[in-house]
Design an enzyme around this catalytic site. Structure first.
Site, short mmCIF file in Angstrom:
data_model
loop_
_atom_site.label_atom_id
_atom_site.label_comp_id
_atom_site.label_asym_id
_atom_site.label_seq_id
_atom_site.Cartn_x
_atom_site.Cartn_y
_atom_site.Cartn_z
N VAL A 16 0.84 -1.21 0.00
CA VAL A 16 0.00 0.00 0.00
C VAL A 16 0.87 1.25 0.00
O VAL A 16 2.05 1.20 0.33
CB VAL A 16 -0.97 0.02 1.21
CG1 VAL A 16 -1.96 -1.12 1.13
CG2 VAL A 16 -0.21 0.00 2.54
N CYS A 17 0.27 2.38 -0.37
CA CYS A 17 0.98 3.67 -0.38
C CYS A 17 1.48 3.95 1.04
O CYS A 17 0.73 3.73 1.98
CB CYS A 17 0.05 4.80 -0.82
SG CYS A 17 -0.54 4.59 -2.52
N PRO A 18 2.70 4.50 1.19
CA PRO A 18 3.60 4.93 0.11
C PRO A 18 4.57 3.87 -0.37
O PRO A 18 5.45 4.18 -1.17
CB PRO A 18 4.37 6.08 0.78
CG PRO A 18 4.51 5.62 2.19
CD PRO A 18 3.29 4.80 2.50
N VAL A 19 4.44 2.66 0.12
CA VAL A 19 5.42 1.63 -0.25
C VAL A 19 5.27 1.24 -1.72
O VAL A 19 6.23 0.81 -2.37
CB VAL A 19 5.30 0.40 0.69
CG1 VAL A 19 6.36 -0.63 0.38
CG2 VAL A 19 5.42 0.85 2.13
#
Ligand code: HEM
Ligand code: SF4
Ligand code: SF4
Ligand code: SF4
Lengths: 81, 286
Positions: A16-19
């Site tokens: 998931v964001c920010p990954v």
């Protein structure tokens, strides 16, 4: 997609964001200048934000492909700053 | 000698519950205070107050525990470092702003510059009741435009150039409003779905979307005892001249029509939004 010579692909649907962006960025670092990465991503936040972040890093976004299952493939050409 | 509390309050000194103690409000524009000002404020708090400041909910700075007899001295001390007292009471209050386009990647307008202009024009102006301006740089609304009597929100007026478009499809998904549709070499925007957020412009890899600065203005917001969300009644404003014309007309309307002690939201409720909207549309058209 025959129109792009894809060098490598990365799947960011498992994060998931920010990954999401971090994973895509790391994959781009493995490539040589001019090579093309296909980034497999989910609908929602990733498709709204990752293309813009990739652009801000200076890479060339070539195409966003809509898949039948609601995911997307973003085709990016690595461009050194 | 009896202290003139009304004058002190107008000049930014608020009477505390402790006898002959005042909390001194400072003039801050758009939440920006220079390092030099901060040093002087810190020094004044140590010298005249209780060695701390209070940060208000609207980007203000107050130095509590100023003694009545030292008010002139603290004013002079701060003035030497370009720190001015603020205001309280029925007048135009601190103009707030986010960092906007100067620093923020999402910013569509220079929020601070707009705040400075509004501050120059209206700060301290006497009115039937308090009047608050706030400026936020984009639809993310970090500065909460609609809680102000007059809120300004930055936006982009967008324009698409076919020659530069590679039909990658990114903008269609970057738009959170579903306003963009791409079909066989044509891009369409549904005008009533577009909120001028500018995401298509920042996401487009080729610069095919161009954005120019726009302002979305809301009226009649208030977030104290009574809570009302300011309303956007005008189309997007495309230039600063029009923005100021609209702001002039709104504040004049409030000055002319509000009863003493009546907030803008109440005036608009009492007199109805129709005639006000008409006046604003006239100001909008010039
Ligand atoms: C809770 C755990 C973690 C968080 C919250 C986190 C968060 C972040 C953030 C916010 C960035 C900056 C992204 C940007 O460039 O804008 C970043 C970059 C990065 N992270 Fe993490 N990270 C975490 C754990 C890890 C781990 C365990 C690794 C490796 C095993 C890792 C490897 C990286 C790499 C390679 C970058 C990219 C550096 C660059 O080129 O900018 N991270 N991380
Ligand atoms: S409102 Fe927009 S421009 Fe202002 S700080 Fe928030 S994201 Fe940035
Ligand atoms: S993001 Fe830009 S290049 Fe891509 S389809 Fe939209 S306008 Fe065209
Ligand atoms: S400005 Fe925002 S809402 Fe309007 S089309 Fe572009 S992305 Fe969509």
């Amino acid at each position: 997609m025959a129109e792009f010579r894809i060098t490598d692909t990365v799947d960011i649907t498992d994060v998931v964001c920010p990954v999401t962006f971090v994973k895509a960025k790391v994959a781009l670092e493995e490539l040589e200048e001019g090579e093309i990465l296909s980034i497999h991503m989910n609908d929602g936040e990733p498709v709204q934000n990752v293309p813009r972040s990739i652009k801000e890093e200076g890479h060339r976004v070539l195409k966003l492909i809509h898949n039948d299952d609601g995911t997307y493939d973003l085709i990016v050409q690595k461009t050194e700053a | 000698m009896a202290a003139d509390y009304a004058t002190l309050k107008a000049g930014g000194f608020m009477r505390q519950k402790q006898k002959d103690m005042f909390s001194m409000r400072l003039r801050v524009v758009g939440g920006t205070v220079t390092a030099q000002q901060l040093k002087a404020i810190a020094e004044a708090a140590e010298k005249f107050g209780h060695s701390y400041v209070h940060l208000t909910s609207r980007q203000g700075v107050e130095i509590p525990f100023i003694r009545l007899e030292e008010i002139d001295e603290v004013k002079d001390f701060l003035a030497a470092s370009d720190v001015q007292p603020g205001v309280c009471g029925p007048r135009v209050r601190t103009v707030t702003a986010c960092q906007g386009g100067r620093c923020c990647p999402s910013g569509c307008i220079d929020a601070l510059e707009i705040a400075e202009e509004l501050d120059r024009r209206y700060f301290g102006r006497q009115l039937p009741h308090k009047f608050k301006f706030g400026v936020t740089g984009c639809q993310n609304n970090c500065l909460k435009a609609e809680e102000n009597d007059l809120g300004v929100k930055g936006g982009m007026v967008i324009d698409w150039n076919r020659e530069e478009c590679i039909f990658c499809g990114v903008c269609e998904k970057a738009c959170r409003r579903g306003a963009i549709s791409i079909t066989d070499g044509e891009i369409r925007v549904a005008p009533d779905q577009c909120n001028h957020c500018g995401r298509c412009v920042t996401a487009c890899p080729t610069g095919a979307w161009k954005g120019s600065e726009g302002f979305l203005v809301s009226f009649g917001g208030t977030f104290g005892n009574d809570i009302q969300k300011g309303r956007e009644i005008l189309p997007v404003i495309r230039d600063r001249e029009t923005l100021l014309r609209v702001a002039d007309a709104a504040i004049d309307y409030f000055a002319d029509n509000a009863q003493p002690g009546e907030r803008f939201a109440k005036t608009l409720e009492r007199l109805g939004w129709e005639s006000f909207t008409e006046k604003m549309l006239n100001a909008y058209s010039g």
